[in-house]
Design an enzyme around this catalytic site. Structure first.
Site, PDB file in Angstrom:
ATOM      1  N   GLU A   1      17.740 -54.253  97.436  1.00  0.00           N
ATOM      2  CA  GLU A   1      18.012 -53.063  96.626  1.00  0.00           C
ATOM      3  C   GLU A   1      19.487 -52.677  96.631  1.00  0.00           C
ATOM      4  O   GLU A   1      19.841 -51.578  96.214  1.00  0.00           O
ATOM      5  CB  GLU A   1      17.132 -51.893  97.088  1.00  0.00           C
ATOM      6  CG  GLU A   1      15.672 -52.131  96.773  1.00  0.00           C
ATOM      7  CD  GLU A   1      14.769 -50.947  97.080  1.00  0.00           C
ATOM      8  OE1 GLU A   1      15.220 -49.986  97.752  1.00  0.00           O
ATOM      9  OE2 GLU A   1      13.604 -50.996  96.659  1.00  0.00           O
TER      10      GLU A   1
ATOM     11  N   GLU B   1       5.785 -45.887  99.643  1.00  0.00           N
ATOM     12  CA  GLU B   1       7.218 -45.748  99.913  1.00  0.00           C
ATOM     13  C   GLU B   1       7.934 -47.083  99.750  1.00  0.00           C
ATOM     14  O   GLU B   1       8.989 -47.154  99.134  1.00  0.00           O
ATOM     15  CB  GLU B   1       7.433 -45.205 101.330  1.00  0.00           C
ATOM     16  CG  GLU B   1       8.874 -45.050 101.731  1.00  0.00           C
ATOM     17  CD  GLU B   1       9.625 -44.002 100.919  1.00  0.00           C
ATOM     18  OE1 GLU B   1      10.867 -44.089 100.861  1.00  0.00           O
ATOM     19  OE2 GLU B   1       9.014 -43.080 100.355  1.00  0.00           O
TER      20      GLU B   1
ATOM     21  N   TYR C   1       7.309 -54.806  99.863  1.00  0.00           N
ATOM     22  CA  TYR C   1       8.263 -55.903  99.899  1.00  0.00           C
ATOM     23  C   TYR C   1       7.526 -57.203 100.179  1.00  0.00           C
ATOM     24  O   TYR C   1       6.650 -57.262 101.042  1.00  0.00           O
ATOM     25  CB  TYR C   1       9.316 -55.670 100.983  1.00  0.00           C
ATOM     26  CG  TYR C   1      10.328 -56.779 101.063  1.00  0.00           C
ATOM     27  CD1 TYR C   1      11.312 -56.928 100.086  1.00  0.00           C
ATOM     28  CD2 TYR C   1      10.308 -57.690 102.107  1.00  0.00           C
ATOM     29  CE1 TYR C   1      12.244 -57.955 100.145  1.00  0.00           C
ATOM     30  CE2 TYR C   1      11.232 -58.712 102.182  1.00  0.00           C
ATOM     31  CZ  TYR C   1      12.197 -58.843 101.194  1.00  0.00           C
ATOM     32  OH  TYR C   1      13.105 -59.861 101.257  1.00  0.00           O
ATOM     33  N   VAL C   2       7.910 -58.223  99.423  1.00  0.00           N
ATOM     34  CA  VAL C   2       7.399 -59.576  99.611  1.00  0.00           C
ATOM     35  C   VAL C   2       8.612 -60.475  99.804  1.00  0.00           C
ATOM     36  O   VAL C   2       9.578 -60.394  99.025  1.00  0.00           O
ATOM     37  CB  VAL C   2       6.560 -60.041  98.399  1.00  0.00           C
ATOM     38  CG1 VAL C   2       6.105 -61.473  98.556  1.00  0.00           C
ATOM     39  CG2 VAL C   2       5.359 -59.110  98.199  1.00  0.00           C
TER      40      VAL C   2
ATOM     41  N   GLY D   1       5.488 -64.658  93.725  1.00  0.00           N
ATOM     42  CA  GLY D   1       4.777 -65.476  92.748  1.00  0.00           C
ATOM     43  C   GLY D   1       3.467 -66.037  93.273  1.00  0.00           C
ATOM     44  O   GLY D   1       2.744 -66.705  92.543  1.00  0.00           O
TER      45      GLY D   1
ATOM     46  N   GLY E   1       0.993 -64.100  94.482  1.00  0.00           N
ATOM     47  CA  GLY E   1      -0.045 -63.079  94.416  1.00  0.00           C
ATOM     48  C   GLY E   1      -0.022 -62.069  95.549  1.00  0.00           C
ATOM     49  O   GLY E   1      -0.934 -61.250  95.667  1.00  0.00           O
TER      50      GLY E   1
ATOM     51  N   GLY F   1       2.168 -59.513  96.149  1.00  0.00           N
ATOM     52  CA  GLY F   1       2.377 -58.149  95.649  1.00  0.00           C
ATOM     53  C   GLY F   1       1.115 -57.595  95.006  1.00  0.00           C
ATOM     54  O   GLY F   1       0.747 -56.438  95.226  1.00  0.00           O
TER      55      GLY F   1
ATOM     56  N   ASN G   1      15.380 -52.755  88.220  1.00  0.00           N
ATOM     57  CA  ASN G   1      14.489 -53.815  88.709  1.00  0.00           C
ATOM     58  C   ASN G   1      13.438 -54.152  87.649  1.00  0.00           C
ATOM     59  O   ASN G   1      12.250 -53.867  87.799  1.00  0.00           O
ATOM     60  CB  ASN G   1      13.842 -53.391  90.024  1.00  0.00           C
ATOM     61  CG  ASN G   1      13.179 -54.543  90.741  1.00  0.00           C
ATOM     62  OD1 ASN G   1      12.985 -55.617  90.180  1.00  0.00           O
ATOM     63  ND2 ASN G   1      12.820 -54.313  91.993  1.00  0.00           N
TER      64      ASN G   1
ATOM     65  N   TYR H   1       4.554 -54.005  87.502  1.00  0.00           N
ATOM     66  CA  TYR H   1       3.770 -52.782  87.657  1.00  0.00           C
ATOM     67  C   TYR H   1       3.050 -52.417  86.363  1.00  0.00           C
ATOM     68  O   TYR H   1       1.901 -51.983  86.386  1.00  0.00           O
ATOM     69  CB  TYR H   1       4.653 -51.624  88.124  1.00  0.00           C
ATOM     70  CG  TYR H   1       5.276 -51.831  89.484  1.00  0.00           C
ATOM     71  CD1 TYR H   1       4.601 -52.504  90.501  1.00  0.00           C
ATOM     72  CD2 TYR H   1       6.551 -51.359  89.765  1.00  0.00           C
ATOM     73  CE1 TYR H   1       5.175 -52.698  91.749  1.00  0.00           C
ATOM     74  CE2 TYR H   1       7.123 -51.531  91.011  1.00  0.00           C
ATOM     75  CZ  TYR H   1       6.433 -52.211  92.000  1.00  0.00           C
ATOM     76  OH  TYR H   1       7.001 -52.392  93.233  1.00  0.00           O
TER      77      TYR H   1
END
Length: 158
Positions: free
Chosen positions: A26, A83, A86-87, A93, A95, A97, A124, A131
């Site tokens: 970030e 909050e 993170y992956v 890619g 799955g 998340g 982002n 999402y």
């Protein structure tokens, strides 16, 4: 297949490492002030302020989600606020998340929550599209407000 499990106190070093990786992603690598003792108290202390789950692929931790309960006066129900999610780059890619979001959505339903919410950085675009594909709706008319540090002390009259 992604496995999601509740975090334990033994996961605190892992969680802090992943939080630091998220901060790097970030573009705020020096912004993390949290320490292992702070996270341990916040997640597993006398009055936990948040919860976390760990995502694993093949027994290896590849991501996490940290969340807490909020409340909506409009729905009259609690909610879950995500909050951090993170992956690790190597697991993106796969799955992970999706599995984390589905797990938290299930927790929200199990707990009688009316909402499951989070924020995403406006730059982002891959996350925003992800999402949206999961059914999230942007609340673009709302602006996050924050008071921290010296401003917080001033607001408190100190």
């Amino acid at each position: 297949m992604t496995q999601i499990r509740p975090a334990t106190a033994a996961d605190v070093p892992l969680i802090l490492r992943l939080v630091r990786e998220l901060a790097e992603f970030e573009r705020e690598p020096d912004a993390v002030e949290a320490t292992e003792p702070m996270l341990e108290a916040a997640l597993f202390g006398e009055r936990p302020a948040a919860e976390a789950v760990i995502a694993e692929l093949g027994g290896e931790a590849v991501g996490f989600a940290l969340f807490f309960q909020n409340f909506s006066t409009w729905t009259g129900k609690p909610g879950i606020y995500l909050e951090d999610l993170y992956v690790t780059p190597a697991a993106r890619g796969a799955g992970v998340g999706t599995a984390l979001l589905r797990h938290l959505a299930g927790l929200a339903l199990d707990r009688g929550c009316g909402r499951f919410e989070w924020s995403v950085l406006d730059w982002n675009e891959p996350a925003i599209q992800f999402y949206r594909a999961m059914g999230a709706v942007g609340m673009d008319e709302w602006r996050v407000q924050r008071v921290a540090g010296d401003a917080l002390a001033r607001l408190a009259g100190l």
